[in-house]
Motif scaffolding. Structure first.
Motif, PDB file in Angstrom:
ATOM      1  N   SER A   1       0.847  -1.187   0.000  1.00  0.00           N
ATOM      2  CA  SER A   1       0.000   0.000   0.000  1.00  0.00           C
ATOM      3  C   SER A   1       0.881   1.234   0.000  1.00  0.00           C
ATOM      4  O   SER A   1       1.958   1.225   0.614  1.00  0.00           O
ATOM      5  CB  SER A   1      -0.886  -0.001   1.256  1.00  0.00           C
ATOM      6  N   GLU A   2       0.413   2.285  -0.643  1.00  0.00           N
ATOM      7  CA  GLU A   2       1.150   3.555  -0.606  1.00  0.00           C
ATOM      8  C   GLU A   2       1.424   3.972   0.845  1.00  0.00           C
ATOM      9  O   GLU A   2       2.466   4.553   1.142  1.00  0.00           O
ATOM     10  CB  GLU A   2       0.341   4.663  -1.296  1.00  0.00           C
ATOM     11  N   GLU A   3       0.496   3.683   1.729  1.00  0.00           N
ATOM     12  CA  GLU A   3       0.589   4.184   3.101  1.00  0.00           C
ATOM     13  C   GLU A   3       1.349   3.259   4.047  1.00  0.00           C
ATOM     14  O   GLU A   3       1.418   3.527   5.245  1.00  0.00           O
ATOM     15  CB  GLU A   3      -0.816   4.475   3.646  1.00  0.00           C
TER      16      GLU A   3
ATOM     17  N   CYS B   1      -1.992  -1.437  -3.753  1.00  0.00           N
ATOM     18  CA  CYS B   1      -3.075  -0.445  -3.728  1.00  0.00           C
ATOM     19  C   CYS B   1      -2.621   0.950  -3.333  1.00  0.00           C
ATOM     20  O   CYS B   1      -1.650   1.144  -2.606  1.00  0.00           O
ATOM     21  CB  CYS B   1      -4.187  -0.892  -2.791  1.00  0.00           C
ATOM     22  N   ASP B   2      -3.346   1.897  -3.868  1.00  0.00           N
ATOM     23  CA  ASP B   2      -3.290   3.293  -3.438  1.00  0.00           C
ATOM     24  C   ASP B   2      -4.678   3.526  -2.831  1.00  0.00           C
ATOM     25  O   ASP B   2      -5.649   3.723  -3.575  1.00  0.00           O
ATOM     26  CB  ASP B   2      -3.051   4.188  -4.667  1.00  0.00           C
ATOM     27  N   PRO B   3      -4.796   3.435  -1.496  1.00  0.00           N
ATOM     28  CA  PRO B   3      -6.138   3.464  -0.887  1.00  0.00           C
ATOM     29  C   PRO B   3      -6.924   4.718  -1.259  1.00  0.00           C
ATOM     30  O   PRO B   3      -8.112   4.646  -1.562  1.00  0.00           O
ATOM     31  CB  PRO B   3      -5.860   3.420   0.607  1.00  0.00           C
ATOM     32  N   ILE B   4      -6.246   5.892  -1.180  1.00  0.00           N
ATOM     33  CA  ILE B   4      -6.906   7.125  -1.633  1.00  0.00           C
ATOM     34  C   ILE B   4      -5.955   7.874  -2.549  1.00  0.00           C
ATOM     35  O   ILE B   4      -4.907   8.363  -2.122  1.00  0.00           O
ATOM     36  CB  ILE B   4      -7.357   8.002  -0.463  1.00  0.00           C
ATOM     37  N   ASP B   5      -6.301   7.901  -3.817  1.00  0.00           N
ATOM     38  CA  ASP B   5      -5.521   8.650  -4.793  1.00  0.00           C
ATOM     39  C   ASP B   5      -6.140  10.030  -4.947  1.00  0.00           C
ATOM     40  O   ASP B   5      -7.365  10.150  -5.083  1.00  0.00           O
ATOM     41  CB  ASP B   5      -5.542   7.925  -6.146  1.00  0.00           C
ATOM     42  N   GLY B   6      -5.282  11.044  -4.905  1.00  0.00           N
ATOM     43  CA  GLY B   6      -5.778  12.416  -5.035  1.00  0.00           C
ATOM     44  C   GLY B   6      -6.111  13.015  -3.686  1.00  0.00           C
ATOM     45  O   GLY B   6      -6.920  13.943  -3.596  1.00  0.00           O
ATOM     46  N   SER B   7      -5.472  12.504  -2.615  1.00  0.00           N
ATOM     47  CA  SER B   7      -5.921  12.910  -1.274  1.00  0.00           C
ATOM     48  C   SER B   7      -5.711  14.399  -0.988  1.00  0.00           C
ATOM     49  O   SER B   7      -6.359  14.936  -0.101  1.00  0.00           O
ATOM     50  CB  SER B   7      -5.311  12.029  -0.184  1.00  0.00           C
TER      51      SER B   7
ATOM     52  N   LEU C   1       4.524   9.573  -9.903  1.00  0.00           N
ATOM     53  CA  LEU C   1       3.563   8.493  -9.648  1.00  0.00           C
ATOM     54  C   LEU C   1       4.288   7.167  -9.455  1.00  0.00           C
ATOM     55  O   LEU C   1       5.329   6.915 -10.065  1.00  0.00           O
ATOM     56  CB  LEU C   1       2.545   8.427 -10.780  1.00  0.00           C
ATOM     57  N   ARG C   2       3.728   6.341  -8.588  1.00  0.00           N
ATOM     58  CA  ARG C   2       4.398   5.115  -8.202  1.00  0.00           C
ATOM     59  C   ARG C   2       4.008   3.947  -9.106  1.00  0.00           C
ATOM     60  O   ARG C   2       2.844   3.775  -9.454  1.00  0.00           O
ATOM     61  CB  ARG C   2       4.134   4.850  -6.718  1.00  0.00           C
ATOM     62  N   ILE C   3       5.047   3.187  -9.512  1.00  0.00           N
ATOM     63  CA  ILE C   3       4.871   2.167 -10.551  1.00  0.00           C
ATOM     64  C   ILE C   3       3.842   1.115 -10.156  1.00  0.00           C
ATOM     65  O   ILE C   3       2.886   0.865 -10.904  1.00  0.00           O
ATOM     66  CB  ILE C   3       6.216   1.472 -10.873  1.00  0.00           C
TER      67      ILE C   3
ATOM     68  N   TYR D   1       1.449   0.654  -7.733  1.00  0.00           N
ATOM     69  CA  TYR D   1       0.039   0.827  -7.374  1.00  0.00           C
ATOM     70  C   TYR D   1      -0.608   2.060  -8.016  1.00  0.00           C
ATOM     71  O   TYR D   1      -1.740   2.388  -7.695  1.00  0.00           O
ATOM     72  CB  TYR D   1      -0.140   0.834  -5.841  1.00  0.00           C
ATOM     73  N   GLU D   2       0.129   2.767  -8.887  1.00  0.00           N
ATOM     74  CA  GLU D   2      -0.517   3.859  -9.637  1.00  0.00           C
ATOM     75  C   GLU D   2      -0.351   3.622 -11.147  1.00  0.00           C
ATOM     76  O   GLU D   2      -1.333   3.541 -11.886  1.00  0.00           O
ATOM     77  CB  GLU D   2       0.059   5.226  -9.223  1.00  0.00           C
ATOM     78  N   CYS D   3       0.910   3.545 -11.594  1.00  0.00           N
ATOM     79  CA  CYS D   3       1.156   3.480 -13.048  1.00  0.00           C
ATOM     80  C   CYS D   3       0.705   2.163 -13.683  1.00  0.00           C
ATOM     81  O   CYS D   3       0.009   2.159 -14.706  1.00  0.00           O
ATOM     82  CB  CYS D   3       2.638   3.710 -13.343  1.00  0.00           C
TER      83      CYS D   3
HETATM   84 MN    MN Z   1      -2.067   8.301  -5.829  1.00  0.00          MN
END
Ligand code: MN
Ligand code: AHG
Ligand code: MN
Ligand code: MN
Length: 338
Positions: A98-100, A117-123, A277-279, A281-283
């Motif tokens: 997870s990103e977090e 996962c990116d639990p909340i993208d655009g936080s 951006l992270r490969i 869980y985002e890209c």
């Molecule tokens: Mn994100």
């Protein structure tokens, strides 16, 4: 017919998953289906808390930073907890990135999947009520996988499924599976079910919309500058400049790009030489969605995004993605500089 307007044969996500599992025959164990049920519960919960955030004091910062240097919002922390608990309790996940979470989480048990996962993208948009979402990817692990972070240092081509949600005017879920098409679901809050509202989403081949944080243009390299100049100041007789749209939540910018076409970029630049951006869980999950909808996604070296292998779970990359012909134009300009 009196109720000809009423749809009584609705494809819910639950039905879609069951039918997909049955279509695979006896080879399918149902584990993937159960994992997706756990996923959809986390999406519903996160959506619920986002919608209630200003009422129950969930706006603002948590007072901590994550591994990639982002200040965490309260909802980043809560969204992550919801996601982690849901994946752990599914019993189907061995490794979760997870990103977090600084490190990969490893769960005991029979799970044979890894989830990123990116639990909340655009936080950063949360407190302004702008659309945010959740990005996810699913890998199936080898039988002899040890259950470490190294198990997920894989290219996006290995993803068995990926997608994202966007909590906007409604909660939308975009889901794609390896070699499959892209399906869009909308959460019916009253039924508590995601309903298949956008079957087989196909991105328009071309559209004159660009989406990038223009405030970084000072740091762009010359191919990047030349590409954006070429669409803003077209030299061909009668050609119109592109429209600019940038929300600052990748999920929302990607959802618009899927629906309307165009291109979205977060290039590597002098300030962020590896991109932002992270490969994992985002890209990669976004690239899989784009490709399966008929588009393309490449990194700042014009390499196919799905073939990029991260060396660390939080590795970053530049990305250009969107309509097939729009990404061809990006490649043509960058190609001149190579
Ligand atoms: Mn994100
Ligand atoms: P996150 O909120 O998960 O940390 O991701 C933020 C990302 C992405 O949503 C968006 O495309 C980009 O950061 C926006 O960055 P800028 O504010 O630098 O434009
Ligand atoms: Mn963040
Ligand atoms: Mn995030």
């Amino acid at each position: 017919k009196v109720h000809s307007e009423i749809q009584t044969d609705i494809v819910t996500l639950t039905r879609y998953l069951t039918e997909t599992q049955h279509a695979l025959g006896s080879t399918a164990t149902g584990d993937f289906t159960l994992l997706c049920h756990a996923l959809q519960f986390s999406f519903k919960s996160i959506s619920y808390y986002i919608r209630r955030a200003t009422l129950i004091n969930l706006v603002g910062l948590a007072g901590s930073e994550n591994k990639t240097g982002d200040e965490q919002k309260k909802l980043d922390v809560i969204g992550n907890e919801i996601f982690v608990n849901s994946m752990r309790s599914s019993g189907k996940v061995k490794v979760l990135v997870s990103e977090e979470e600084e490190n990969a989480l490893v769960f005991q048990g029979a799970g044979k999947y890894a989830v990123v996962c990116d639990p909340i993208d655009g936080s950063s948009n949360l407190d302004a009520g702008v659309s945010v979402g959740t990005i996810f990817g699913i890998f199936k692990l080898d039988d002899n996988a040890e259950g470490t972070a190294d198990d997920v240092l894989l290219p996006g081509t290995e993803l068995v499924a990926a997608g994202f949600t966007m909590y906007g005017a409604s909660a939308n879920l975009v889901l794609t599976m390896k070699g499959g098409n892209v399906n869009g679901f909308t959460l019916d809050n009253a039924l508590g079910e995601f309903i298949l509202t956008h079957p087989n989403m196909r991105m328009p081949k071309t559209r004159s919309i660009y989406s990038v944080n223009e405030g970084n243009s000072l740091y762009w390299d010359s191919p990047c500058r030349e590409y954006f100049d070429s669409i803003k100041y077209p030299t061909k007789e009668g050609a119109k400049p592109y429209s600019s749209r940038y929300i600052g939540s990748m999920v929302a910018d990607a959802y618009r790009t899927l629906c309307y076409g165009g291109m979205f970029a977060y290039p590597a630049d002098k300030k962020s030489p590896k991109g932002k951006l992270r490969i994992l869980y985002e890209c990669a999950p976004m690239a899989m969605v784009m490709e399966n909808a008929g588009g393309q996604a490449v990194d700042s070296h014009m390499k196919r995004m799905l073939e990029v292998v991260p060396t660390h779970i939080h590795d970053r990359s530049g990305i250009f993605m969107g309509s097939y012909d729009e990404i061809e134009k990006v490649k043509a300009v960058f190609g001149k500089h190579q």
